[in-house]
Write a protein that holds these residues in place. Sequence first.
Motif, mmCIF file in Angstrom:
data_model
loop_
_atom_site.group_PDB
_atom_site.id
_atom_site.type_symbol
_atom_site.label_atom_id
_atom_site.label_comp_id
_atom_site.label_asym_id
_atom_site.label_seq_id
_atom_site.Cartn_x
_atom_site.Cartn_y
_atom_site.Cartn_z
ATOM 1 N N PHE A 173 0.820 -1.203 0.000
ATOM 2 C CA PHE A 173 0.000 0.000 0.000
ATOM 3 C C PHE A 173 0.863 1.266 0.000
ATOM 4 O O PHE A 173 0.331 2.370 0.177
ATOM 5 C CB PHE A 173 -0.922 0.013 1.218
ATOM 6 C CG PHE A 173 -1.887 -1.136 1.265
ATOM 7 C CD1 PHE A 173 -3.107 -1.072 0.597
ATOM 8 C CD2 PHE A 173 -1.593 -2.298 1.966
ATOM 9 C CE1 PHE A 173 -4.002 -2.124 0.640
ATOM 10 C CE2 PHE A 173 -2.482 -3.364 2.016
ATOM 11 C CZ PHE A 173 -3.683 -3.278 1.347
ATOM 12 N N ALA A 174 2.181 1.085 -0.168
ATOM 13 C CA ALA A 174 3.131 2.212 -0.168
ATOM 14 C C ALA A 174 3.062 2.994 1.141
ATOM 15 O O ALA A 174 3.119 4.222 1.151
ATOM 16 C CB ALA A 174 2.886 3.127 -1.364
ATOM 17 N N LEU A 175 2.964 2.261 2.268
ATOM 18 C CA LEU A 175 2.875 2.903 3.574
ATOM 19 C C LEU A 175 4.078 2.612 4.452
ATOM 20 O O LEU A 175 4.076 2.916 5.649
ATOM 21 C CB LEU A 175 1.602 2.431 4.299
ATOM 22 C CG LEU A 175 0.267 2.751 3.626
ATOM 23 C CD1 LEU A 175 -0.884 2.116 4.404
ATOM 24 C CD2 LEU A 175 0.055 4.254 3.504
ATOM 25 N N ASN A 176 5.127 2.028 3.866
ATOM 26 C CA ASN A 176 6.286 1.623 4.662
ATOM 27 C C ASN A 176 7.049 2.811 5.238
ATOM 28 O O ASN A 176 7.813 2.666 6.193
ATOM 29 C CB ASN A 176 7.223 0.742 3.843
ATOM 30 C CG ASN A 176 7.608 1.378 2.524
ATOM 31 O OD1 ASN A 176 6.741 1.845 1.784
ATOM 32 N ND2 ASN A 176 8.898 1.414 2.220
ATOM 33 N N ASP A 177 6.857 4.009 4.651
ATOM 34 C CA ASP A 177 7.588 5.181 5.137
ATOM 35 C C ASP A 177 6.716 6.116 5.972
ATOM 36 O O ASP A 177 7.123 7.236 6.286
ATOM 37 C CB ASP A 177 8.177 5.959 3.953
ATOM 38 C CG ASP A 177 7.093 6.482 2.999
ATOM 39 O OD1 ASP A 177 5.966 5.949 3.035
ATOM 40 O OD2 ASP A 177 7.398 7.397 2.215
ATOM 41 N N VAL A 178 5.516 5.685 6.339
ATOM 42 C CA VAL A 178 4.643 6.517 7.160
ATOM 43 C C VAL A 178 5.237 6.632 8.567
ATOM 44 O O VAL A 178 5.601 5.621 9.174
ATOM 45 C CB VAL A 178 3.225 5.911 7.234
ATOM 46 C CG1 VAL A 178 2.384 6.625 8.276
ATOM 47 C CG2 VAL A 178 2.547 5.984 5.882
ATOM 48 N N PRO A 179 5.353 7.845 9.116
ATOM 49 C CA PRO A 179 5.853 7.968 10.488
ATOM 50 C C PRO A 179 4.880 7.343 11.482
ATOM 51 O O PRO A 179 3.670 7.608 11.427
ATOM 52 C CB PRO A 179 5.985 9.479 10.691
ATOM 53 C CG PRO A 179 5.167 10.111 9.625
ATOM 54 C CD PRO A 179 5.114 9.155 8.488
ATOM 55 N N VAL A 180 5.396 6.508 12.374
ATOM 56 C CA VAL A 180 4.572 5.774 13.340
ATOM 57 C C VAL A 180 5.172 5.932 14.728
ATOM 58 O O VAL A 180 6.385 5.775 14.913
ATOM 59 C CB VAL A 180 4.492 4.272 12.986
ATOM 60 C CG1 VAL A 180 3.683 3.511 14.040
ATOM 61 C CG2 VAL A 180 3.896 4.063 11.605
ATOM 62 N N LEU A 181 4.335 6.247 15.694
ATOM 63 C CA LEU A 181 4.749 6.223 17.087
ATOM 64 C C LEU A 181 3.971 5.127 17.801
ATOM 65 O O LEU A 181 2.739 5.148 17.829
ATOM 66 C CB LEU A 181 4.471 7.572 17.776
ATOM 67 C CG LEU A 181 4.739 7.591 19.288
ATOM 68 C CD1 LEU A 181 6.213 7.353 19.588
ATOM 69 C CD2 LEU A 181 4.262 8.895 19.920
ATOM 70 N N GLN A 182 4.688 4.145 18.348
ATOM 71 C CA GLN A 182 4.075 3.121 19.184
ATOM 72 C C GLN A 182 4.107 3.619 20.626
ATOM 73 O O GLN A 182 5.177 3.855 21.185
ATOM 74 C CB GLN A 182 4.838 1.797 19.063
ATOM 75 C CG GLN A 182 4.830 1.190 17.674
ATOM 76 C CD GLN A 182 3.510 0.502 17.336
ATOM 77 O OE1 GLN A 182 2.617 0.387 18.175
ATOM 78 N NE2 GLN A 182 3.396 0.036 16.106
ATOM 79 N N ALA A 183 2.938 3.807 21.222
ATOM 80 C CA ALA A 183 2.864 4.377 22.565
ATOM 81 C C ALA A 183 2.029 3.486 23.471
ATOM 82 O O ALA A 183 0.913 3.835 23.857
ATOM 83 C CB ALA A 183 2.278 5.783 22.511
ATOM 84 N N PRO A 184 2.530 2.291 23.813
ATOM 85 C CA PRO A 184 1.746 1.375 24.647
ATOM 86 C C PRO A 184 1.557 1.922 26.051
ATOM 87 O O PRO A 184 2.403 2.648 26.580
ATOM 88 C CB PRO A 184 2.604 0.102 24.656
ATOM 89 C CG PRO A 184 3.993 0.584 24.400
ATOM 90 C CD PRO A 184 3.856 1.755 23.485
ATOM 91 N N ARG A 185 0.436 1.548 26.664
ATOM 92 C CA ARG A 185 0.107 2.075 27.983
ATOM 93 C C ARG A 185 0.969 1.456 29.075
ATOM 94 O O ARG A 185 1.292 2.107 30.069
ATOM 95 C CB ARG A 185 -1.377 1.831 28.286
ATOM 96 C CG ARG A 185 -1.825 2.441 29.599
ATOM 97 C CD ARG A 185 -3.322 2.259 29.829
ATOM 98 N NE ARG A 185 -3.718 2.838 31.115
ATOM 99 C CZ ARG A 185 -3.625 2.200 32.262
ATOM 100 N NH1 ARG A 185 -3.171 0.948 32.295
ATOM 101 N NH2 ARG A 185 -3.995 2.787 33.399
ATOM 102 N N LEU A 186 1.351 0.188 28.939
ATOM 103 C CA LEU A 186 2.135 -0.481 29.973
ATOM 104 C C LEU A 186 3.604 -0.110 29.845
ATOM 105 O O LEU A 186 4.166 -0.093 28.758
ATOM 106 C CB LEU A 186 1.961 -1.998 29.875
ATOM 107 C CG LEU A 186 0.538 -2.502 30.133
ATOM 108 C CD1 LEU A 186 0.482 -4.017 29.964
ATOM 109 C CD2 LEU A 186 0.072 -2.108 31.528
ATOM 110 N N TYR A 187 4.235 0.172 30.972
ATOM 111 C CA TYR A 187 5.626 0.636 30.898
ATOM 112 C C TYR A 187 6.539 -0.512 30.470
ATOM 113 O O TYR A 187 6.325 -1.676 30.809
ATOM 114 C CB TYR A 187 6.062 1.261 32.215
ATOM 115 C CG TYR A 187 6.404 0.301 33.334
ATOM 116 C CD1 TYR A 187 7.696 -0.175 33.497
ATOM 117 C CD2 TYR A 187 5.436 -0.112 34.241
ATOM 118 C CE1 TYR A 187 8.025 -1.027 34.524
ATOM 119 C CE2 TYR A 187 5.750 -0.962 35.276
ATOM 120 C CZ TYR A 187 7.045 -1.419 35.416
ATOM 121 O OH TYR A 187 7.360 -2.278 36.439
ATOM 122 N N PRO A 188 7.607 -0.200 29.703
ATOM 123 C CA PRO A 188 8.397 -1.237 29.032
ATOM 124 C C PRO A 188 9.603 -1.740 29.815
ATOM 125 O O PRO A 188 10.541 -2.254 29.244
ATOM 126 C CB PRO A 188 8.867 -0.493 27.773
ATOM 127 C CG PRO A 188 9.011 0.923 28.221
ATOM 128 C CD PRO A 188 7.941 1.145 29.252
#
Length: 367
Positions: free
Chosen positions: A70-85
């Motif tokens: 879908f030509a979306l490999n360069d979309v900026p993404v932020l993963q912000a899970p609620r549980l601390y890592p």
Amino acid sequence: MNIPDPSHLQTQDSRLKTSPLRLLYLLPFWPHLYTPFLFREMAWMRQRGHKIAVLSLRRWPDGQPNVDRFALNDVPVLQAPRLYPGDAALLRQVAAATFTPRNRDATSVAILRRAVGQAGLRQGLHEWSNWRRILAFVRKHKCNVIDAHWGAEAAETALRIKATLGIPVSVTFHGGDLCQTPSPALADILQKADLLQPVSQYLADLLTGKREHPRGLALPKVAIAPRRLAVRSHGLPAEAFASSPPLQNDQEQIIATAGRLDPEKGQLDLLEAATPLAGEFPGMKLRFIGGGQLAEPLRQRAAELGIGQRVEITGPLPWDRVLEAMRASHVYVQASHVEGFGMTLLEAAGQGLPLIATRTGAHGQVI
């Protein structure tokens, strides 16, 4: 959960009419194997000159879709899970957030106090630093409208951003948002979102009180102006349609159903209903397209009913392979107890399959 009232802020609505959008897609999970409709929409928006970014509240655990197609490999993404890592990552997050400009907004302070009070210091610090990361991401990409999918955690987060930055919010409601586990903040969401987009007229009728809730739940009674409500029906691209329907024959009858294997989807009901047909149709088989918690119970029940050898469970499949599995079938059944839209029914219709469906969601509209 009370979402702050953003009425004191100046929104950017006037600018949206004359300039390309900078869309923030706010999702409960990314990437999600079963949301190609969203990938197609994102690609469509980009082709028309709009900018997009993705804020995800967790990663989807089962299977990974190929967003490259879908030509979306360069979309900026932020993963912000609620549980601390973990403590080390948490310390890095807190250190980075401490030096983030404008880190004393009222929403951020409220999040820190609430989280520390409810979940302890570690979780509270994580939620605070996570909030700082989210605001920095939104500012960096100059987002001027938020499209929150699923009217629960994603919508709640979107409205917190709106309360701080004044960005307009659209919320897309799917079946589970209203029929299974409505958000405790649903009244706030209905009051404060700029646009409400249920994926079917069925869900729109639930929101406006024109239809009784299928489970007898009492949804908030909120007056919704017509200009704030728009049905956002799903669709299929032309290439998803088969050129001809599958050929029927007397030797084999494959009954297919697709979706996560879950009690809500009615797969056990389909298994029970199809079993009496086994004697009359020696070539009958059941094809369950998808995976989930019901996989093993389905196998066990099929064995108890004496049709274990007639049952196929594919496990999670990418979207194009779902269509292939449908095309290799003869009849499609959607036995869901409650459904918002039922995308798989539309996909099966696109393959030319005869359809059998429960009267819920948009099934009647699709047929």
